[in-house]
Design a protein around this motif. Structure first.
Motif, PDB file in Angstrom:
ATOM      1  N   HIS A  23      67.334  63.507  -2.633  1.00 37.58           N
ATOM      2  CA  HIS A  23      65.978  63.506  -2.090  1.00 37.58           C
ATOM      3  C   HIS A  23      66.025  62.986  -0.649  1.00 37.58           C
ATOM      4  O   HIS A  23      66.759  62.029  -0.347  1.00 37.58           O
ATOM      5  CB  HIS A  23      65.073  62.620  -2.950  1.00 37.58           C
ATOM      6  CG  HIS A  23      63.645  62.667  -2.538  1.00 37.58           C
ATOM      7  ND1 HIS A  23      63.136  61.852  -1.546  1.00 37.58           N
ATOM      8  CD2 HIS A  23      62.613  63.438  -2.956  1.00 37.58           C
ATOM      9  CE1 HIS A  23      61.855  62.103  -1.380  1.00 37.58           C
ATOM     10  NE2 HIS A  23      61.507  63.063  -2.224  1.00 37.58           N
ATOM     11  N   PRO A  24      65.262  63.591   0.261  1.00 37.10           N
ATOM     12  CA  PRO A  24      65.325  63.179   1.676  1.00 37.10           C
ATOM     13  C   PRO A  24      65.133  61.678   1.907  1.00 37.10           C
ATOM     14  O   PRO A  24      65.886  61.063   2.656  1.00 37.10           O
ATOM     15  CB  PRO A  24      64.209  63.983   2.340  1.00 37.10           C
ATOM     16  CG  PRO A  24      64.060  65.192   1.491  1.00 37.10           C
ATOM     17  CD  PRO A  24      64.354  64.732   0.083  1.00 37.10           C
ATOM     18  N   TRP A  25      64.123  61.075   1.263  1.00 36.53           N
ATOM     19  CA  TRP A  25      63.883  59.654   1.517  1.00 36.53           C
ATOM     20  C   TRP A  25      65.047  58.806   1.002  1.00 36.53           C
ATOM     21  O   TRP A  25      65.439  57.816   1.630  1.00 36.53           O
ATOM     22  CB  TRP A  25      62.569  59.203   0.906  1.00 36.53           C
ATOM     23  CG  TRP A  25      62.198  57.839   1.402  1.00 36.53           C
ATOM     24  CD1 TRP A  25      62.311  56.665   0.729  1.00 36.53           C
ATOM     25  CD2 TRP A  25      61.729  57.501   2.712  1.00 36.53           C
ATOM     26  NE1 TRP A  25      61.927  55.613   1.530  1.00 36.53           N
ATOM     27  CE2 TRP A  25      61.559  56.105   2.756  1.00 36.53           C
ATOM     28  CE3 TRP A  25      61.423  58.255   3.848  1.00 36.53           C
ATOM     29  CZ2 TRP A  25      61.101  55.440   3.885  1.00 36.53           C
ATOM     30  CZ3 TRP A  25      60.962  57.582   4.974  1.00 36.53           C
ATOM     31  CH2 TRP A  25      60.812  56.192   4.988  1.00 36.53           C
ATOM     32  N   THR A  26      65.627  59.197  -0.116  1.00 36.13           N
ATOM     33  CA  THR A  26      66.791  58.477  -0.648  1.00 36.13           C
ATOM     34  C   THR A  26      67.963  58.588   0.323  1.00 36.13           C
ATOM     35  O   THR A  26      68.638  57.596   0.610  1.00 36.13           O
ATOM     36  CB  THR A  26      67.185  59.041  -2.039  1.00 36.13           C
ATOM     37  OG1 THR A  26      66.050  58.941  -2.906  1.00 36.13           O
ATOM     38  CG2 THR A  26      68.363  58.296  -2.623  1.00 36.13           C
ATOM     39  N   ALA A  27      68.189  59.791   0.842  1.00 32.74           N
ATOM     40  CA  ALA A  27      69.279  59.987   1.800  1.00 32.74           C
ATOM     41  C   ALA A  27      69.064  59.132   3.049  1.00 32.74           C
ATOM     42  O   ALA A  27      70.004  58.487   3.544  1.00 32.74           O
ATOM     43  CB  ALA A  27      69.385  61.465   2.178  1.00 32.74           C
ATOM     44  N   LEU A  28      67.835  59.099   3.545  1.00 35.93           N
ATOM     45  CA  LEU A  28      67.520  58.304   4.730  1.00 35.93           C
ATOM     46  C   LEU A  28      67.731  56.813   4.464  1.00 35.93           C
ATOM     47  O   LEU A  28      68.368  56.106   5.248  1.00 35.93           O
ATOM     48  CB  LEU A  28      66.074  58.549   5.175  1.00 35.93           C
ATOM     49  CG  LEU A  28      65.744  59.943   5.700  1.00 35.93           C
ATOM     50  CD1 LEU A  28      64.237  60.110   5.845  1.00 35.93           C
ATOM     51  CD2 LEU A  28      66.453  60.223   7.003  1.00 35.93           C
ATOM     52  N   SER A  29      67.185  56.314   3.345  1.00 34.39           N
ATOM     53  CA  SER A  29      67.305  54.882   3.074  1.00 34.39           C
ATOM     54  C   SER A  29      68.736  54.450   2.824  1.00 34.39           C
ATOM     55  O   SER A  29      69.159  53.406   3.297  1.00 34.39           O
ATOM     56  CB  SER A  29      66.480  54.413   1.895  1.00 34.39           C
ATOM     57  OG  SER A  29      65.641  55.337   1.392  1.00 34.39           O
TER      58      SER A  29
END
Length: 194
Positions: free
Chosen positions: A85-91
């Motif tokens: 998931h994008p937010w998981t990858a970013l965090s």
């Protein structure tokens, strides 16, 4: 041949780092307005032309470390699993980046203080971050299902992420009593709380 290329690249990286450090030192000692490209080149014992091979101007030299960190962040995001998931990858990428930053580097801290004191540097920083935001938006967009809303959603995620990261870092500079990693985690949590 590989040894020569490796040595040449290391020498270039060392020269770039030296120019960056000299620019920061001179700006801290003399004030940003009094620092010129010529003064940086002279203090680093290189020619003006050599300086120009590495940086377009003094602002770029001052922001070198920031750009390295931001590029590293982009690499870390790109290295995350494509189906994450994008937010998981970013965090997770931010956690990796900040894990090694639990102390205040004096050069970096001097740079942060310069930015606060000079609006022209803040404008340059906004330009740099705008470029990174576009690259991050493109990476997030690749991770989202195709839809008419995906480009806007990707842009909002990128902007929110970078602003939360910036705010946590600024708070850490002002209040270094907690590790940066914890503050970044908290900032991201505040964004995702409903």
């Amino acid at each position: 041949m590989d040894t020569t290329v490796g040595r040449r690249e290391r020498k270039k990286a060392a020269t770039r780092q030296t120019l960056h450090e000299v620019a920061l030192r001179l700006a801290a000692e003399q004030g940003l307005d009094r620092v010129t490209v010529e003064a940086i080149a002279d203090a680093a014992d290189v020619s003006r032309r050599t300086f120009s091979n590495y940086f377009a101007n003094k602002e770029e030299a001052l922001f070198h470390a920031d750009l390295v960190r931001i590029r590293r962040l982009l690499e870390l995001v790109r290295a995350r699993p494509a189906d994450e998931h994008p937010w998981t990858a970013l965090s997770r990428a931010a956690e990796q980046l900040t894990a090694a930053s639990d102390y205040l580097d004096p050069l970096w801290l001097a740079q942060r203080r310069l930015i606060r004191a000079h609006p022209s540097l803040a404008a340059y920083q906004i330009t740099v971050y705008g470029t990174v935001e576009r690259e991050l938006t493109a990476e997030i967009c690749r991770r989202l299902p195709e839809s008419p809303e995906a480009p806007l959603r990707a842009r909002v995620l990128a902007a929110g992420f970078l602003n939360a990261l910036r705010a946590a870092t600024q708070h850490w500079i002002d209040h270094p009593d907690r590790p940066l990693t914890e503050l970044v985690h908290d900032a991201f949590t505040y964004l995702t709380d409903r």
